[in-house]
Write a protein that holds these residues in place. Structure first.
Motif, PDB file in Angstrom:
ATOM      1  N   TRP A 132      41.012  31.736  41.206  1.00  0.00           N
ATOM      2  CA  TRP A 132      41.934  32.159  40.154  1.00  0.00           C
ATOM      3  C   TRP A 132      41.543  31.679  38.763  1.00  0.00           C
ATOM      4  O   TRP A 132      41.909  32.317  37.771  1.00  0.00           O
ATOM      5  CB  TRP A 132      43.363  31.719  40.487  1.00  0.00           C
ATOM      6  N   CYS A 133      40.808  30.570  38.663  1.00  0.00           N
ATOM      7  CA  CYS A 133      40.474  30.023  37.343  1.00  0.00           C
ATOM      8  C   CYS A 133      39.024  30.283  36.934  1.00  0.00           C
ATOM      9  O   CYS A 133      38.702  30.215  35.757  1.00  0.00           O
ATOM     10  CB  CYS A 133      40.756  28.520  37.313  1.00  0.00           C
ATOM     11  N   VAL A 134      38.146  30.556  37.882  1.00  0.00           N
ATOM     12  CA  VAL A 134      36.733  30.751  37.550  1.00  0.00           C
ATOM     13  C   VAL A 134      36.306  32.203  37.778  1.00  0.00           C
ATOM     14  O   VAL A 134      35.862  32.879  36.861  1.00  0.00           O
ATOM     15  CB  VAL A 134      35.835  29.784  38.370  1.00  0.00           C
ATOM     16  N   PHE A 135      36.423  32.701  39.014  1.00  0.00           N
ATOM     17  CA  PHE A 135      35.870  34.011  39.350  1.00  0.00           C
ATOM     18  C   PHE A 135      36.741  35.196  38.954  1.00  0.00           C
ATOM     19  O   PHE A 135      36.231  36.248  38.607  1.00  0.00           O
ATOM     20  CB  PHE A 135      35.583  34.102  40.858  1.00  0.00           C
ATOM     21  N   ASN A 136      38.048  35.053  39.042  1.00  0.00           N
ATOM     22  CA  ASN A 136      38.955  36.168  38.802  1.00  0.00           C
ATOM     23  C   ASN A 136      38.914  36.613  37.337  1.00  0.00           C
ATOM     24  O   ASN A 136      39.069  35.799  36.435  1.00  0.00           O
ATOM     25  CB  ASN A 136      40.386  35.744  39.190  1.00  0.00           C
ATOM     26  N   GLU A 137      38.687  37.907  37.105  1.00  0.00           N
ATOM     27  CA  GLU A 137      38.732  38.469  35.754  1.00  0.00           C
ATOM     28  C   GLU A 137      40.169  38.821  35.420  1.00  0.00           C
ATOM     29  O   GLU A 137      40.830  39.534  36.162  1.00  0.00           O
ATOM     30  CB  GLU A 137      37.871  39.730  35.666  1.00  0.00           C
ATOM     31  N   LYS A 138      40.617  38.329  34.291  1.00  0.00           N
ATOM     32  CA  LYS A 138      41.966  38.598  33.839  1.00  0.00           C
ATOM     33  C   LYS A 138      41.927  39.575  32.667  1.00  0.00           C
ATOM     34  O   LYS A 138      40.971  39.561  31.892  1.00  0.00           O
ATOM     35  CB  LYS A 138      42.662  37.315  33.416  1.00  0.00           C
ATOM     36  N   PRO A 139      42.952  40.401  32.527  1.00  0.00           N
ATOM     37  CA  PRO A 139      42.966  41.312  31.373  1.00  0.00           C
ATOM     38  C   PRO A 139      43.136  40.505  30.083  1.00  0.00           C
ATOM     39  O   PRO A 139      43.818  39.489  30.054  1.00  0.00           O
ATOM     40  CB  PRO A 139      44.189  42.207  31.632  1.00  0.00           C
TER      41      PRO A 139
END
Length: 141
Positions: A132-139
């Motif tokens: 959730w903090c490294v790999f996940n791309e957030k809008p």
């Protein structure tokens, strides 16, 4: 905006708060961990986020809490146009099918049953941090 947005932990059990904070500290998590001690405190963040305060990278949400339960918090967050993109991970002791189903129906991004042993909890903390903090791309909002 910080390079590392905070994580909001919504948890009423002081032992679980301590366990989570120790696990993230041991992992040397770069994100600050903010704590809301119940659902009412979690919802008190909404006006701050509406006024431009940095939103969390992820919200770790317990279900069984006094005053305002986790499903109510989840419903409020996922129905808010500004906040519905914030990933919400249910981190709870409940394995009940009805809770899992309700959480996903309300828009939970993940559902994790809290492990009891510290070493297993460390593994969960590592996975949360990495995904959730490294790999996940957030809008970008």
């Amino acid at each position: 905006m910080n390079a590392y947005p905070p994580i909001l932990l919504v948890e009423d059990n002081p032992v679980d708060v301590d366990l989570t904070l120790r696990a993230f500290k041991r992992r040397k998590l770069a994100n600050e961990v903010l704590v809301a001690r119940d659902g009412e405190e979690a919802l008190a963040w909404v006006p701050r986020w509406e006024s431009g305060e940095e939103r969390p990278a992820v919200i770790l949400l317990d279900l069984k809490m006094p005053r305002v339960d986790g499903l109510t918090v989840l419903r409020e967050l996922k129905s808010h146009p500004l906040l519905q993109c914030i990933p919400v991970v249910i981190l709870t002791t409940s394995k009940e099918d009805k809770d899992v189903l309700a959480a996903y129906e309300l828009g939970a991004n993940s559902y994790i049953v809290k492990p009891v042993e510290f070493d297993k909890f460390m593994d969960v903390a590592q996975q949360i941090e990495l995904y959730w903090c490294v790999f996940n791309e957030k809008p970008r909002l």
